[in-house]
Motif scaffolding. Sequence first.
Motif, PDB file in Angstrom:
ATOM      1  N   PRO A 132       0.846  -1.197   0.000  1.00 24.58           N
ATOM      2  CA  PRO A 132       0.000   0.000   0.000  1.00 24.58           C
ATOM      3  C   PRO A 132       0.885   1.251   0.000  1.00 24.58           C
ATOM      4  O   PRO A 132       1.968   1.245   0.579  1.00 24.58           O
ATOM      5  N   ARG A 133       0.405   2.296  -0.629  1.00 20.21           N
ATOM      6  CA  ARG A 133       1.165   3.555  -0.699  1.00 20.21           C
ATOM      7  C   ARG A 133       0.336   4.677  -0.096  1.00 20.21           C
ATOM      8  O   ARG A 133      -0.863   4.779  -0.350  1.00 20.21           O
ATOM      9  N   GLN A 134       0.994   5.508   0.716  1.00 19.78           N
ATOM     10  CA  GLN A 134       0.324   6.624   1.379  1.00 19.78           C
ATOM     11  C   GLN A 134       0.620   7.928   0.644  1.00 19.78           C
ATOM     12  O   GLN A 134       1.772   8.202   0.297  1.00 19.78           O
ATOM     13  N   LEU A 135      -0.444   8.702   0.464  1.00 17.82           N
ATOM     14  CA  LEU A 135      -0.335  10.039  -0.091  1.00 17.82           C
ATOM     15  C   LEU A 135      -0.807  11.044   0.938  1.00 17.82           C
ATOM     16  O   LEU A 135      -1.765  10.779   1.684  1.00 17.82           O
ATOM     17  N   VAL A 136      -0.188  12.212   0.969  1.00 17.23           N
ATOM     18  CA  VAL A 136      -0.678  13.351   1.723  1.00 17.23           C
ATOM     19  C   VAL A 136      -1.173  14.362   0.687  1.00 17.23           C
ATOM     20  O   VAL A 136      -0.417  14.755  -0.212  1.00 17.23           O
ATOM     21  N   LEU A 137      -2.429  14.750   0.817  1.00 15.71           N
ATOM     22  CA  LEU A 137      -3.055  15.712  -0.088  1.00 15.71           C
ATOM     23  C   LEU A 137      -3.301  16.999   0.680  1.00 15.71           C
ATOM     24  O   LEU A 137      -3.968  16.977   1.720  1.00 15.71           O
ATOM     25  N   THR A 138      -2.779  18.108   0.185  1.00 15.57           N
ATOM     26  CA  THR A 138      -2.957  19.402   0.839  1.00 15.57           C
ATOM     27  C   THR A 138      -3.469  20.387  -0.196  1.00 15.57           C
ATOM     28  O   THR A 138      -2.809  20.623  -1.213  1.00 15.57           O
ATOM     29  N   ALA A 139      -4.653  20.946   0.043  1.00 19.38           N
ATOM     30  CA  ALA A 139      -5.241  21.934  -0.855  1.00 19.38           C
ATOM     31  C   ALA A 139      -5.346  23.260  -0.127  1.00 19.38           C
ATOM     32  O   ALA A 139      -5.637  23.310   1.068  1.00 19.38           O
TER      33      ALA A 139
END
Length: 144
Positions: A132-139
């Motif tokens: 599994p791969r983790q992403l951090v999304l910041t808008a």
Amino acid sequence: MSPLWFQTEVTLRPRPRGFHLITREVQEALPELSRLEVGVLHVFVQHTSAALTLNENASPDVRRDFARYFDRAVPDGAAYFEHTLEGPDDMPAHIKAALLGSSLTLPVRAGRLALGTWQGIYLCELRERGGPRQLVLTAQGQGR
């Protein structure tokens, strides 16, 4: 009006080595994008053996050609690699990730990603079994 900020983490399911379109998963993970009139979305992958890139979203040939190119340019198991304890694909994955990059900054307009007609976000899975791969999304941006 003060700027809006949103952040979330998303775990992507394991994928085989290759270049995988994840645009829809990114958009669905951060529905707050719809609240922005203008802004940016920063997408960051928290791994050193996976990467992100933006490219052709229609033809699967492009993704296969990317994989062939990188696998030839940085071959698994090359005799000159010292970092081999985690397998023959680990050091090549680190090099490919360094070349491709760990983040993207994308424009947001009228509550949507302002991508070109043929652009899509790729997860570049650079290991045979990366997990599994983790992403951090910041808008961030101005509200609608």
